[in-house]
Enzyme design. Structure first.
Site, PDB file in Angstrom:
ATOM      1  CG  HIS A 224      -2.070   0.857   1.271  1.00 37.96           C
ATOM      2  ND1 HIS A 224      -2.401   1.691   0.234  1.00 37.96           N
ATOM      3  CD2 HIS A 224      -2.982   1.123   2.264  1.00 37.96           C
ATOM      4  CE1 HIS A 224      -3.463   2.418   0.574  1.00 37.96           C
ATOM      5  NE2 HIS A 224      -3.828   2.097   1.801  1.00 37.96           N
ATOM      6  CG  HIS A 263      -4.172   0.420  -8.446  1.00 33.72           C
ATOM      7  ND1 HIS A 263      -5.489   0.354  -8.068  1.00 33.72           N
ATOM      8  CD2 HIS A 263      -3.595   1.351  -7.650  1.00 33.72           C
ATOM      9  CE1 HIS A 263      -5.695   1.222  -7.092  1.00 33.72           C
ATOM     10  NE2 HIS A 263      -4.567   1.828  -6.815  1.00 33.72           N
ATOM     11  CG  ASP A 320       2.699   4.288  -3.868  1.00 31.64           C
ATOM     12  OD1 ASP A 320       2.628   5.310  -3.164  1.00 31.64           O
ATOM     13  OD2 ASP A 320       1.918   3.337  -3.767  1.00 31.64           O
TER      14      ASP A 320
HETATM   15  C1  LIG Z   1      -1.122  -3.349  -5.767  1.00 37.05           C
HETATM   16  C2  LIG Z   1      -1.188  -4.848  -5.943  1.00 37.05           C
HETATM   17  C3  LIG Z   1      -1.127  -5.504  -4.552  1.00 37.05           C
HETATM   18  C4  LIG Z   1      -2.509  -5.169  -6.613  1.00 37.05           C
HETATM   19  O1  LIG Z   1      -2.664  -6.499  -6.547  1.00 37.05           O
HETATM   20  P1  LIG Z   1      -3.873  -7.319  -7.206  1.00 37.05           P
HETATM   21  O2  LIG Z   1      -4.968  -6.506  -7.711  1.00 37.05           O
HETATM   22  O3  LIG Z   1      -4.195  -8.327  -6.219  1.00 37.05           O
HETATM   23  O4  LIG Z   1      -3.197  -7.867  -8.472  1.00 37.05           O
HETATM   24  P2  LIG Z   1      -2.500  -9.246  -8.532  1.00 37.05           P
HETATM   25  O5  LIG Z   1      -1.440  -9.320  -7.497  1.00 37.05           O
HETATM   26  O6  LIG Z   1      -3.567 -10.283  -8.520  1.00 37.05           O
HETATM   27  O7  LIG Z   1      -1.844  -9.126  -9.948  1.00 37.05           O
HETATM   28  C5  LIG Z   1      -2.394  -9.592 -11.162  1.00 37.05           C
HETATM   29  C6  LIG Z   1      -1.232 -10.103 -11.986  1.00 37.05           C
HETATM   30  O8  LIG Z   1      -0.320  -9.021 -12.250  1.00 37.05           O
HETATM   31  C7  LIG Z   1       0.944  -9.303 -11.651  1.00 37.05           C
HETATM   32  N1  LIG Z   1       1.411  -8.088 -11.019  1.00 37.05           N
HETATM   33  C8  LIG Z   1       0.644  -7.188 -10.326  1.00 37.05           C
HETATM   34  N2  LIG Z   1       1.391  -6.192  -9.881  1.00 37.05           N
HETATM   35  C9  LIG Z   1       2.655  -6.459 -10.276  1.00 37.05           C
HETATM   36  C10 LIG Z   1       3.873  -5.804 -10.096  1.00 37.05           C
HETATM   37  N3  LIG Z   1       3.932  -4.673  -9.422  1.00 37.05           N
HETATM   38  N4  LIG Z   1       4.975  -6.345 -10.624  1.00 37.05           N
HETATM   39  C11 LIG Z   1       4.915  -7.496 -11.317  1.00 37.05           C
HETATM   40  N5  LIG Z   1       3.791  -8.176 -11.520  1.00 37.05           N
HETATM   41  C12 LIG Z   1       2.667  -7.655 -11.005  1.00 37.05           C
HETATM   42  C13 LIG Z   1       0.673 -10.374 -10.603  1.00 37.05           C
HETATM   43  O9  LIG Z   1       1.817 -11.163 -10.354  1.00 37.05           O
HETATM   44  C14 LIG Z   1      -0.438 -11.163 -11.246  1.00 37.05           C
HETATM   45  O10 LIG Z   1       0.111 -11.999 -12.213  1.00 37.05           O
HETATM   46  P3  LIG Z   1      -0.545 -13.450 -12.480  1.00 37.05           P
HETATM   47  O11 LIG Z   1      -1.907 -13.175 -13.022  1.00 37.05           O
HETATM   48  O12 LIG Z   1       0.390 -14.078 -13.468  1.00 37.05           O
HETATM   49  O13 LIG Z   1      -0.570 -14.143 -11.158  1.00 37.05           O
HETATM   50  C15 LIG Z   1      -0.042  -5.363  -6.821  1.00 37.05           C
HETATM   51  O14 LIG Z   1      -0.147  -4.820  -8.101  1.00 37.05           O
HETATM   52  C16 LIG Z   1       1.315  -5.056  -6.231  1.00 37.05           C
HETATM   53  O15 LIG Z   1       1.771  -5.793  -5.347  1.00 37.05           O
HETATM   54  N6  LIG Z   1       1.993  -3.972  -6.713  1.00 37.05           N
HETATM   55  C17 LIG Z   1       3.278  -3.583  -6.172  1.00 37.05           C
HETATM   56  C18 LIG Z   1       3.088  -2.827  -4.863  1.00 37.05           C
HETATM   57  C19 LIG Z   1       2.576  -1.422  -5.093  1.00 37.05           C
HETATM   58  O16 LIG Z   1       3.049  -0.696  -5.936  1.00 37.05           O
HETATM   59  N7  LIG Z   1       1.594  -1.078  -4.280  1.00 37.05           N
HETATM   60  C20 LIG Z   1       0.982   0.246  -4.329  1.00 37.05           C
HETATM   61  C21 LIG Z   1      -0.398   0.155  -4.883  1.00 37.05           C
HETATM   62  S1  LIG Z   1      -1.110   1.766  -5.074  1.00 37.05           S
END
Ligand SMILES: CC(C)(COP(=O)(O)OP(=O)(O)OC[C@H]1O[C@@H](n2cnc3c(N)ncnc32)[C@H](O)[C@@H]1OP(=O)(O)O)[C@@H](O)C(=O)NCCC(=O)NCCS
Length: 395
Positions: A224, A263, A320
């Site tokens: 987050h 996201h 971010d």
């Molecule tokens: C924000 C976040 C938790 C959202 O998660 P989510 O909606 O649950 O999305 P998922 O984790 O299910 O991701 C969907 C796919 O994209 C990939 N993905 C998502 N964010 C990614 C990232 N930052 N880097 C690489 N791959 C990513 C996931 O591995 C997943 O791949 P898969 O379908 O092969 O398993 C996730 O994108 C993340 O961890 N981002 C990095 C942290 C970040 O920047 N957080 C700030 C958010 S404002």
């Protein structure tokens, strides 16, 4: 009978609408962010104080209302001396988000409205919290560095005063404007993890300090608000654009997340990233060190290309990603990036706590209470036999 109808959603609440709100819309499909009817691109021209007024009072202040409002907030900036004294007892290595989370409920003990459960009192508490967040962070930064906190300056606006208290000198206008805009962009984002945490606590009729402290805890996580610091740590570790392509390939090959990308709601780029990126670019040029901005664009471009090739999908850039290099250019210590996010978001949390407790949107049951499916299989389908302590044996 009830259990026969039970639906288990192992979705982490993605795509599940749990309440109405009049505060904010995040339209993830079209990349639109709206605070109380206004597009974020338009609000980026306003000051943070105007946006706080919009979030808490539901309209943008008139010209003649703004200065008194600024003064009202400025009058609430001072922290009670015992809270400052308590910060002095913490080890300098303490994480600033932990300090912030600990300081918030301490403030409750000094709030004259704490026993007043009216909406008017909640609004007064909201303004105190918004006003004091920068003071807590700046005071902690000075204390951990062996310096005395700088008293807030009532003559300065919210953003300028934060930089002044942090560094102990009058900030440059460019820095003030950049932080002011960043605060506006981070002030609110609907039912994200920290806002949901704050609303969940508020739904039990706990007071605003308890709810906001929960929000701070949730925001501290790397997935987050903690992501902005992680982005900068990544840029610093890489050091130069030469290593970017190999790094991005290696991270994605290993199934690791790249912070600042992806996201839970946006399918397309976060509109705030498109406002922050040019700000970071401009500051990079102004400081004669465009490297951090350029590396960021290269990481974004490379990750997006790989995503398209491998998954035939886009990976959006989130708020971010470019706030990291922007704050770095402004000389903000990396471990204060997430606290700066909190300084902005406290206005959104407070607005949500008020909406949760006093309505404003269509009503829902007073308390959040989801259910869970028990999958504990400790003793097969049966419950376990309780063995008295003296007779218990391993294996
Ligand atoms: C924000 C976040 C938790 C959202 O998660 P989510 O909606 O649950 O999305 P998922 O984790 O299910 O991701 C969907 C796919 O994209 C990939 N993905 C998502 N964010 C990614 C990232 N930052 N880097 C690489 N791959 C990513 C996931 O591995 C997943 O791949 P898969 O379908 O092969 O398993 C996730 O994108 C993340 O961890 N981002 C990095 C942290 C970040 O920047 N957080 C700030 C958010 S404002």
């Amino acid at each position: 009978m009830e259990n026969d109808c039970k639906i288990v959603l192992n979705t982490g609440l993605r795509g599940v609408t749990i309440a109405n709100t009049r505060i904010c819309e995040v339209d993830g499909k079209n990349g639109r962010l709206i605070y109380r009817g206004y597009m974020i691109q338009d609000l980026a021209q306003a000051s943070y104080e105007e946006v706080v007024h919009l979030l808490l009072h539901e309209y943008l202040p008139m010209a003649e209302e703004l200065q008194p409002y600024r003064l009202r907030l400025a009058a609430e900036r001072e922290m009670p001396t015992p809270v400052i004294a308590a910060l002095r007892t913490c080890p300098p290595k303490a994480l600033p988000m932990d300090i912030l989370q600990a300081a918030v409920p301490m403030l409750a003990n000094f709030d004259p409205d704490i026993a007043d459960s009216s909406r008017e009192a909640a609004l007064r508490v909201a303004h105190r919290l918004v006003a004091k967040f920068p003071t807590i962070i700046a005071a902690w930064h000075r204390i951990r560095g062996g310096l005395d906190p700088v008293a807030p300056s009532p003559e300065l606006g919210h953003a300028a005063n934060f930089l002044y208290m942090l560094n102990g000198r009058a900030p440059e206008e460019t820095a003030v404007r950049a932080i002011d805009t960043a605060l506006v962009l981070h002030a609110e984002h609907a039912f994200n993890a920290s806002t949901f945490a704050a609303r969940e606590v508020a739904s039990t009729q706990a007071h605003m300090y308890a709810a906001v402290a929960a929000g701070v805890g949730s925001l501290s996580g790397a997935l987050h608000g903690g992501a902005n610091a992680k982005v900068m740590q990544m840029l610093l570790k890489l050091g130069s654009p030469d290593h970017v392509a190999d790094f991005v390939h290696a991270e994605l090959d290993a199934g690791r997340k790249i912070f600042g990308l992806g996201h839970a709601v946006y399918n397309v780029d976060d509109p705030r990233a498109h406002i922050l990126a040019p700000m970071s670019k401009a500051l990079g040029e102004r400081t004669g060190n465009p490297r951090w901005y350029e590396m960021s664009t290269l990481i974004e471009k490379t990750a997006k290309e790989i995503f398209r090739q491998r998954k035939n999908a886009d990976i959006p850039v989130n708020v971010d990603f470019y706030s990291a290099s922007l704050y770095y250019y402004l000389g903000i210590p990396v471990d204060l990036f997430t606290p700066v996010f909190a300084i902005a978001r406290v206005a959104g949390w407070a607005a949500h706590v008020i909406e949760e407790q006093f309505g404003g949107a269509a009503s829902k049951p007073v308390l959040y209470r989801p259910e869970s499916e028990y999958v504990g299989d400790y003793c097969g389908p049966e419950v376990c036999e309780f063995v008295p302590l003296e007779k218990r044996r391993k294996g």
